[in-house]
Design a protein around this motif. Structure first.
Motif, PDB file in Angstrom:
ATOM      1  N   ILE A  98      20.571 -36.847  41.798  1.00  0.00           N
ATOM      2  CA  ILE A  98      21.225 -37.549  42.900  1.00  0.00           C
ATOM      3  C   ILE A  98      21.307 -36.646  44.135  1.00  0.00           C
ATOM      4  CG2 ILE A  98      23.310 -38.834  43.587  1.00  0.00           C
ATOM      5  CD1 ILE A  98      21.701 -40.106  41.316  1.00  0.00           C
ATOM      6  N   VAL A 124      25.479 -35.208  36.398  1.00  0.00           N
ATOM      7  CA  VAL A 124      26.811 -35.041  36.978  1.00  0.00           C
ATOM      8  C   VAL A 124      26.810 -33.881  37.978  1.00  0.00           C
ATOM      9  CG1 VAL A 124      29.184 -34.361  36.446  1.00  0.00           C
ATOM     10  CG2 VAL A 124      28.060 -36.108  35.070  1.00  0.00           C
ATOM     11  N   ALA A 125      26.131 -32.797  37.635  1.00  0.00           N
ATOM     12  CA  ALA A 125      26.049 -31.664  38.563  1.00  0.00           C
ATOM     13  C   ALA A 125      25.312 -32.066  39.834  1.00  0.00           C
ATOM     14  CB  ALA A 125      25.335 -30.486  37.896  1.00  0.00           C
ATOM     15  N   ILE A 184      25.247 -35.037  41.130  1.00  0.00           N
ATOM     16  CA  ILE A 184      26.178 -35.869  41.892  1.00  0.00           C
ATOM     17  C   ILE A 184      27.154 -34.987  42.666  1.00  0.00           C
ATOM     18  CG2 ILE A 184      28.102 -37.499  41.693  1.00  0.00           C
ATOM     19  CD1 ILE A 184      26.621 -38.753  39.321  1.00  0.00           C
ATOM     20  N   ALA A 185      27.642 -33.947  42.009  1.00  0.00           N
ATOM     21  CA  ALA A 185      28.564 -33.026  42.670  1.00  0.00           C
ATOM     22  C   ALA A 185      27.883 -32.311  43.832  1.00  0.00           C
ATOM     23  CB  ALA A 185      29.079 -32.002  41.661  1.00  0.00           C
ATOM     24  N   LEU A 186      26.647 -31.879  43.623  1.00  0.00           N
ATOM     25  CA  LEU A 186      25.902 -31.201  44.699  1.00  0.00           C
ATOM     26  C   LEU A 186      25.618 -32.165  45.843  1.00  0.00           C
ATOM     27  CD1 LEU A 186      23.483 -29.125  42.471  1.00  0.00           C
ATOM     28  CD2 LEU A 186      25.225 -28.203  43.990  1.00  0.00           C
ATOM     29  N   THR A 205      27.629 -34.563  46.749  1.00  0.00           N
ATOM     30  CA  THR A 205      28.907 -34.643  47.466  1.00  0.00           C
ATOM     31  C   THR A 205      29.070 -33.445  48.401  1.00  0.00           C
ATOM     32  OG1 THR A 205      29.893 -35.788  45.594  1.00  0.00           O
ATOM     33  CG2 THR A 205      31.407 -34.838  47.194  1.00  0.00           C
ATOM     34  N   VAL A 206      28.761 -32.262  47.891  1.00  0.00           N
ATOM     35  CA  VAL A 206      28.877 -31.054  48.714  1.00  0.00           C
ATOM     36  C   VAL A 206      27.920 -31.130  49.898  1.00  0.00           C
ATOM     37  CG1 VAL A 206      28.517 -28.563  48.751  1.00  0.00           C
ATOM     38  CG2 VAL A 206      29.669 -29.604  46.807  1.00  0.00           C
ATOM     39  N   ASN A 244      28.841 -33.844  52.646  1.00  0.00           N
ATOM     40  CA  ASN A 244      30.022 -33.466  53.420  1.00  0.00           C
ATOM     41  C   ASN A 244      29.762 -32.246  54.294  1.00  0.00           C
ATOM     42  OD1 ASN A 244      32.630 -35.151  52.785  1.00  0.00           O
ATOM     43  ND2 ASN A 244      31.493 -34.993  50.867  1.00  0.00           N
ATOM     44  N   LEU A 245      28.860 -31.382  53.870  1.00  0.00           N
ATOM     45  CA  LEU A 245      28.470 -30.250  54.713  1.00  0.00           C
ATOM     46  C   LEU A 245      27.742 -30.753  55.952  1.00  0.00           C
ATOM     47  CD1 LEU A 245      28.359 -27.161  54.970  1.00  0.00           C
ATOM     48  CD2 LEU A 245      26.175 -27.219  53.765  1.00  0.00           C
ATOM     49  N   SER A 272      28.071 -33.730  57.228  1.00  0.00           N
ATOM     50  CA  SER A 272      29.073 -34.423  58.036  1.00  0.00           C
ATOM     51  C   SER A 272      29.920 -33.437  58.817  1.00  0.00           C
ATOM     52  CB  SER A 272      29.939 -35.262  57.093  1.00  0.00           C
ATOM     53  OG  SER A 272      30.871 -36.014  57.812  1.00  0.00           O
ATOM     54  N   LEU A 273      30.201 -32.313  58.199  1.00  0.00           N
ATOM     55  CA  LEU A 273      31.004 -31.268  58.858  1.00  0.00           C
ATOM     56  C   LEU A 273      30.248 -30.653  60.038  1.00  0.00           C
ATOM     57  CD1 LEU A 273      33.773 -30.013  58.075  1.00  0.00           C
ATOM     58  CD2 LEU A 273      32.527 -28.177  56.974  1.00  0.00           C
ATOM     59  N   ILE A 318      33.418 -40.918  41.460  1.00  0.00           N
ATOM     60  CA  ILE A 318      33.010 -39.528  41.266  1.00  0.00           C
ATOM     61  C   ILE A 318      34.238 -38.635  41.176  1.00  0.00           C
ATOM     62  CG2 ILE A 318      31.832 -37.566  42.364  1.00  0.00           C
ATOM     63  CD1 ILE A 318      29.880 -39.626  43.575  1.00  0.00           C
ATOM     64  N   LEU A 342      35.798 -39.110  37.819  1.00  0.00           N
ATOM     65  CA  LEU A 342      34.933 -38.444  36.841  1.00  0.00           C
ATOM     66  C   LEU A 342      35.169 -36.941  36.868  1.00  0.00           C
ATOM     67  CD1 LEU A 342      32.546 -38.603  34.834  1.00  0.00           C
ATOM     68  CD2 LEU A 342      31.022 -38.351  36.778  1.00  0.00           C
ATOM     69  N   ASN A 388      36.397 -33.456  54.932  1.00  0.00           N
ATOM     70  CA  ASN A 388      35.088 -33.023  54.445  1.00  0.00           C
ATOM     71  C   ASN A 388      35.219 -31.806  53.525  1.00  0.00           C
ATOM     72  OD1 ASN A 388      33.953 -33.981  57.617  1.00  0.00           O
ATOM     73  ND2 ASN A 388      33.174 -34.871  55.743  1.00  0.00           N
ATOM     74  N   GLN A 444      36.381 -32.836  50.098  1.00  0.00           N
ATOM     75  CA  GLN A 444      35.301 -33.411  49.298  1.00  0.00           C
ATOM     76  C   GLN A 444      34.367 -32.314  48.783  1.00  0.00           C
ATOM     77  OE1 GLN A 444      34.561 -36.643  48.339  1.00  0.00           O
ATOM     78  NE2 GLN A 444      36.533 -37.271  49.150  1.00  0.00           N
ATOM     79  N   MET A 445      34.105 -31.321  49.628  1.00  0.00           N
ATOM     80  CA  MET A 445      33.236 -30.220  49.196  1.00  0.00           C
ATOM     81  C   MET A 445      33.894 -29.428  48.070  1.00  0.00           C
ATOM     82  SD  MET A 445      31.806 -29.048  52.925  1.00  0.00           S
ATOM     83  CE  MET A 445      31.013 -27.570  52.359  1.00  0.00           C
ATOM     84  N   GLY A 486      33.442 -31.377  44.862  1.00  0.00           N
ATOM     85  CA  GLY A 486      32.074 -31.240  44.355  1.00  0.00           C
ATOM     86  C   GLY A 486      31.826 -29.862  43.773  1.00  0.00           C
ATOM     87  N   LEU A 510      33.556 -29.362  40.471  1.00  0.00           N
ATOM     88  CA  LEU A 510      32.879 -30.093  39.404  1.00  0.00           C
ATOM     89  C   LEU A 510      31.645 -29.322  38.932  1.00  0.00           C
ATOM     90  CD1 LEU A 510      32.693 -32.605  37.649  1.00  0.00           C
ATOM     91  CD2 LEU A 510      31.538 -33.784  39.517  1.00  0.00           C
ATOM     92  N   VAL A 511      30.873 -28.775  39.851  1.00  0.00           N
ATOM     93  CA  VAL A 511      29.700 -27.983  39.470  1.00  0.00           C
ATOM     94  C   VAL A 511      30.121 -26.769  38.654  1.00  0.00           C
ATOM     95  CG1 VAL A 511      27.804 -26.569  40.328  1.00  0.00           C
ATOM     96  CG2 VAL A 511      28.324 -28.725  41.448  1.00  0.00           C
ATOM     97  N   VAL A 553      31.228 -27.821  35.143  1.00  0.00           N
ATOM     98  CA  VAL A 553      30.086 -28.207  34.319  1.00  0.00           C
ATOM     99  C   VAL A 553      29.343 -26.957  33.837  1.00  0.00           C
ATOM    100  CG1 VAL A 553      27.826 -29.303  34.395  1.00  0.00           C
ATOM    101  CG2 VAL A 553      29.804 -30.511  35.278  1.00  0.00           C
TER     102      VAL A 553
END
Lengths: 291, 292
Positions: A34, A96-97, A99-101, A103-104, A107-108, A110-111, B218, B221, B261, B264-265, B268, B271-272, B275
């Motif tokens: 993702i 899942v990882a 998906i988390a990346l 998100t990071v 948002n980066l 967007s920032l 997310i 989760l 932002n 949210q970071m 994320g 979570l990484v 995991v």
């Protein structure tokens, strides 16, 4: 009617580019990534930065986008996702990882650049071209042309080149490929870099046509995933049918219902294929069907 | 003090959503990204019934749970035909479809405009408006949801769910109807997610579709992975961590838009890291079904 046909062609071109880029990322790893959405849109913003801030020509800016996305995608694959796949036999861990990346990454972006839509151009509204009653813009024509070039090149490359044969080998039987001396890790990394570069190029082309915003990558990812699944993972040529089916369905939804239902239509098609035709157009078996 | 109590209410609400996701996904290790959608179904059912008909929470809550269960049933029937990451993609798609319905069905949900003016919960004629009252109310409901989830885990159904996560094929060979069991847990989890949804609607008094996107799924989760999948006590601790720690950003002096932002970071990134840590330590979250 002709305009609608062209609109479908345009949408199918974008779907096909997104699917080709995602297939290069998915095929050797057999894992949904993702974070590819974030990688693609990072390329889009690299193109925006090169074109709008550094005033580089658009072809050079798109090359920068492809290189940036390729490097970022390869880094994410080698530093994070590959290690997780090796350490865990559950495929959902790397998903899942990713998906988390994603998100990071989003948002980066967007920032750094904000959430507003960025226009790749001079800022003034350009006039469209007309040809036998069809209205189109330069970015749209370039997108269709680039799609045709990329699709043809990628298909020939995977079928006829040495690397292409190694890629197919690693994708469908990695253990046998290793026995035959193929360095599967290097092949995976190269394929992911190529797919990420194509993702950056796709995002740049889409941004040049409709504007750039952080959510663009996810929309392209959805189009790529749906096209790949309904086509069936295998040879790239099957992606053409899936891309057109998705484009027709989304444009029909926009015409008969409302354009706001286009995202939902994409997933309806995906779910429909998962139920009634789980092997996709090509008939290549995936692990979609429950044991 | 009111702000701290407000955070506690959200910790309890998200703790309940995490419990519901543990029931739906945590016991069986089947990751679902549709839970925010079911949370939204509960919230919208309550909001619509409360604003249009003036029905109280005690009527709206069971109806919200029923609505979430009815929505979850076809979702489960479709998604459970897929496995592993295709199941995740399928539930993600379901979440997007649910969001599209909430955002585009103007006649029912008012679309992006949302539903304002949701009346407060009334307890024996007394409107629950103070923050400390909401903390108590949310705590009572959390205890109820926790009790239900714990009893489920200890029941015969719960033992089969855990067994499925360890070796699904062996469970089938023992004659267990694995498909039906997974369906039941998914639907029950969706119904439990409607409980915090109903409370959320009354608490904030205004809901709109942006509260029920994939990002929320997310986030939930992340909570259950951080707390340990299937770990009911870990759900509350992880919810507290995920909600309270980013609040420290307020003391750093970041502007509001930037803070969102960065938050949210942080989610994320955490979570990484979790995991990675869980795969290295060989925790239960790594174990693939069917493995010896």
């Amino acid at each position: 009617m002709e305009q609608m046909v062209f609109n479908v062609l345009l949408a199918a071109s974008l779907n096909l580019l997104a699917a080709v880029s995602f297939t290069f990322v998915y095929l050797p790893t057999r894992a949904f990534n993702i974070a590819h959405a974030a990688v693609s849109v990072i390329g889009g913003y690299a193109c925006y930065f090169a074109f709008s801030r550094l005033s580089l020509p658009m072809p050079i800016a798109m090359l920068c986008a492809a290189i940036t996305s390729g490097v970022v995608g390869a880094l994410i694959e080698d530093a994070a996702l590959r290690r997780l796949r090796e350490q865990s036999r559950s495929t959902w861990v790397s998903l899942v990882a990713s998906i988390a990346l994603f998100t990071v990454g989003i948002n980066l972006i967007s920032l750094l650049f904000g959430d507003d839509v960025k226009v790749l151009g001079s800022g003034s509204v350009g006039s469209s071209q007309s040809w036998f009653g069809l209205f189109f813009t330069l970015p749209q024509m370039v997108m269709v042309a680039v799609c045709a070039l990329v699709f043809t090149t990628a298909s020939l490359f995977t079928q006829n080149s040495n690397f292409g044969r190694k890629l197919i080998g690693v994708a469908f039987n990695p253990d046998l490929a290793e026995i035959f001396g193929v360095h599967s890790r290097r092949v995976r990394l190269t394929a992911v870099a190529i797919g990420s570069a194509l993702g950056g190029l796709t995002a740049s082309l889409a941004a040049w046509d409709t504007g750039l915003h952080p959510g663009l990558g996810f929309r392209l990812l959805v189009a790529g995933i749906v096209t790949m699944i309904i086509s069936g993972v295998g040879m790239l040529r099957w992606l053409l049918g899936g891309a057109f089916l998705l484009a027709v369905a989304q444009n029909a939804a926009a015409y008969f219902l409302d354009s706001k239902w286009m995202d939902a239509v994409a997933f309806f098609i995906l779910i429909g294929f998962l139920i009634w035709k789980p092997l996709g157009f090509s008939g290549r078996r995936l692990k979609k069907v429950e044991v | 003090m009111d702000y701290v109590l407000h955070l506690l209410v959200f910790v309890l609400l998200y703790g309940m959503i995490a419990l519901s996701l543990n029931v739906a996904s945590g016991f069986t290790q089947l990751i679902s990204l549709a839970q925010a959608g079911f949370f939204g179904v509960g919230a919208y059912t309550t909001a619509i019934l409360a604003t249009r008909f003036g029905w109280p929470l005690w009527v709206n809550l069971p109806l919200g749970m029923a609505a979430a269960g009815l929505v979850a049933l076809p979702v489960a029937l479709v998604a459970l035909r897929t496995v592993e990451d295709y199941f995740i993609i399928c539930t993600m798609g379901m979440g997007v479809i649910l969001f599209s319905v909430m955002n585009n069905w103007m006649d029912l949900t008012r679309g992006p405009r949302g539903i304002p003016g949701i009346p407060p919960v009334t307890l024996f004629g007394h409107p629950v408006t103070a923050k400390w009252e909401w903390v108590l109310l949310a705590a009572v409901f959390y205890a109820g949801v926790f009790w239900g989830a714990r009893n489920l885990k200890r029941s015969a159904l719960g033992r089969v769910l855990v067994a499925i996560s360890e070796d699904e094929i062996f469970c089938q060979s023992l004659g267990k109807n694995v498909g039906l069991v997974k369906l039941q847990s998914f639907v029950l989890g969706a119904m439990l997610a409607a409980v915090p949804g109903a409370l959320y609607a009354h608490y904030v008094s205004y809901i709109d579709p942006t509260s029920f996107t994939i990002n929320e799924s997310i986030f939930v989760l992340s909570i259950i992975i951080l707390g340990g999948m299937g770990n009911l006590w870990g759900s509350l601790a992880a919810a507290a961590f995920m909600i309270l720690v980013p609040e420290a950003l307020r003391f750093v002096g970041l502007p509001g838009g930037v803070a969102a932002n960065v938050r949210q970071m942080l989610y994320g990134a955490s979570l990484v890291l979790v995991v990675f840590w869980q795969t290295r330590s060989g925790a239960r979250a790594d174990t693939a079904p069917g493995q010896v």
